[in-house]
Design a protein around this motif. Structure first.
Motif, short mmCIF file in Angstrom:
data_model
loop_
_atom_site.label_atom_id
_atom_site.label_comp_id
_atom_site.label_asym_id
_atom_site.label_seq_id
_atom_site.Cartn_x
_atom_site.Cartn_y
_atom_site.Cartn_z
N GLU A 46 0.85 -1.18 0.00
CA GLU A 46 0.00 0.00 0.00
C GLU A 46 0.89 1.24 0.00
OE1 GLU A 46 -3.58 0.05 2.42
OE2 GLU A 46 -3.04 -1.94 3.18
N LYS A 48 0.36 4.30 0.57
CA LYS A 48 0.20 5.29 1.63
C LYS A 48 1.04 4.97 2.87
CE LYS A 48 -3.97 3.12 3.60
NZ LYS A 48 -5.39 3.33 3.96
N TYR A 49 1.51 3.72 3.00
CA TYR A 49 2.34 3.35 4.13
C TYR A 49 3.82 3.22 3.75
CZ TYR A 49 -2.07 2.07 6.38
OH TYR A 49 -3.34 2.09 6.92
N SER A 50 4.16 3.43 2.48
CA SER A 50 5.49 3.10 1.99
C SER A 50 6.45 4.28 1.90
CB SER A 50 5.38 2.44 0.60
OG SER A 50 4.59 1.26 0.68
N ASP A 71 6.06 -0.87 12.80
CA ASP A 71 4.65 -0.79 12.44
C ASP A 71 4.17 -2.19 12.07
OD1 ASP A 71 4.14 1.93 12.83
OD2 ASP A 71 5.04 2.45 10.90
N GLU A 74 1.85 -5.21 7.46
CA GLU A 74 1.14 -4.67 6.30
C GLU A 74 1.66 -3.29 5.91
OE1 GLU A 74 -1.85 -7.46 8.31
OE2 GLU A 74 -0.22 -6.11 8.91
N TRP A 75 2.16 -2.53 6.90
CA TRP A 75 2.69 -1.19 6.64
C TRP A 75 4.16 -1.24 6.20
CZ3 TRP A 75 0.70 3.03 10.51
CH2 TRP A 75 -0.69 2.87 10.71
N ARG A 79 8.32 -0.57 2.27
CA ARG A 79 9.28 0.46 2.68
C ARG A 79 10.72 0.10 2.30
NH1 ARG A 79 6.93 2.11 8.69
NH2 ARG A 79 4.90 2.84 7.93
N ARG A 214 -0.81 0.82 16.65
CA ARG A 214 -0.94 0.61 15.20
C ARG A 214 -1.06 -0.87 14.88
NH1 ARG A 214 3.63 4.78 12.71
NH2 ARG A 214 2.36 6.67 12.84
N TYR A 215 -0.43 -1.71 15.69
CA TYR A 215 -0.52 -3.15 15.46
C TYR A 215 -1.87 -3.71 15.88
CZ TYR A 215 0.11 -8.14 15.87
OH TYR A 215 -0.08 -9.49 15.75
N GLN A 223 -6.39 5.83 16.47
CA GLN A 223 -5.63 6.69 15.56
C GLN A 223 -5.39 8.06 16.17
OE1 GLN A 223 -8.53 5.15 14.76
NE2 GLN A 223 -8.55 4.42 12.64
#
Length: 299
Positions: A46, A48-50, A71, A74-75, A79, A214-215, A223
């Motif tokens: 995704e 938006k998390y990279s 994180d 999935e996040w 990266r 976050r996990y 959030q």
């Protein structure tokens, strides 16, 4: 190379050799790690998390360290991993090399062996260090955790008998070792003659909390709480930084006397005054922010 590629380009058995040999992970944990690696390899990326990067470096004991708290998997998958082992010194204390057979833990390695390990780290070795770091909270993806937690809630609501099992001691010890590794570098660098370390240690704690929420993502409003913790961390960064260049910072001089006893002497010293005011203001606002929010930061 991105985080996911380290696992796609590595054999799990080679990853497990490091987890089991260097990090002393129990043999019964091997299926858990194998299942997680399979999940990491297939996770969609995704964007938006990279944007963030993952920073690998060395700690005070010359062991490989990944900065910050992790994180959810999935996040992390998209990266970029940045590696900086430049702190290795060729003239570091040369302990005698231990020639005992078998794979040695980090504590058993000589300084020379540690330097060679960092220089020669292959993809699977680095993947193992990344995996160990990223399982600070659990050896699962967030999706796996969410599914298990939802099933537990459903059983609870439907009065289905829930079987509680005692966590094996080796799993408990694994997470204790990970927490010690997470804290070791910041505590090892602590200084009683530098007040800013008080903020650095508190920042480390809030980073741990942010990663945890976050996990698990376990309650409505997590959030907002994580964002409030990030604001506290930003205030800490401002408060402990010597601001030699204050250009581009908006500073309200009309409220200066609320935050500092420093006097604006004008001229060449005006920029110095603004930098101090910026720090002092952040320091005072930080404690008000914590006073207003900290007691809410729990499940």
């Amino acid at each position: 190379m991105i985080y996911q590629d380290y696992f796609r380009n590595s054999e799990f058995e080679n990853i497990w050799t490091i987890l089991n040999g260097f990090y002393l992970e129990h043999e019964d944990m091997k299926p858990m790690y194998a299942s997680l690696v399979d999940e990491i390899k297939t996770q969609p990326i995704e964007d938006k998390y990279s944007d963030s990067t993952i920073q690998m470096c060395l700690d005070l004991d010359n062991e490989i360290l990944v900065k910050g708290a992790p994180d959810p998997q999935e996040w992390l998958v998209g990266r970029e991993v940045k590696i900086d082992f430049s702190s290795w010194k060729d003239n570091f204390d040369e302990e005698a090399i231990n020639d005992s057979p078998g794979l040695k833990t980090f504590d058993m390695l000589s300084g020379k062996e540690k330097r060679e390990l960092a220089r020669q780290s292959d993809t699977a070795t680095l993947a193992a260090h990344l995996l160990y770091w990223s399982t600070l909270y659990a050896i699962k993806t967030h999706g796996q955790h969410r599914k298990e937690f939802s099933e537990w809630l459903d059983n609870l609501e439907n009065s289905v008998p829930i079987k509680y099992e005692t966590e094996p001691e080796y799993i408990y010890e694994s997470f204790r070792r990970k927490k010690r590794k997470y804290w070791r570098d910041i505590v090892g660098r602590d200084s009683a003659i530098d007040w800013t370390w008080n903020l650095r240690i508190l920042k480390k704690k809030l980073e741990f909390n942010i990663g945890y929420w976050r996990y698990v993502q376990r309650y409505v409003g997590w959030q907002e709480d994580a964002n409030r913790m990030k604001i506290a961390i930003n205030l800490m960064e401002i408060a402990k930084t010597d601001w030699h260049d204050i250009k581009g910072k908006h500073i309200n001089l009309r409220t200066a006397d609320r935050y500092t006893y420093e006097q604006d002497l004008g001229g060449d010293l005006h920029e110095l005054y603004l930098g101090k005011l910026y720090r002092h203001k952040a320091f005072h606002i930080l404690w008000r922010w914590l006073d207003h929010n900290m007691e809410k930061w729990w499940d």
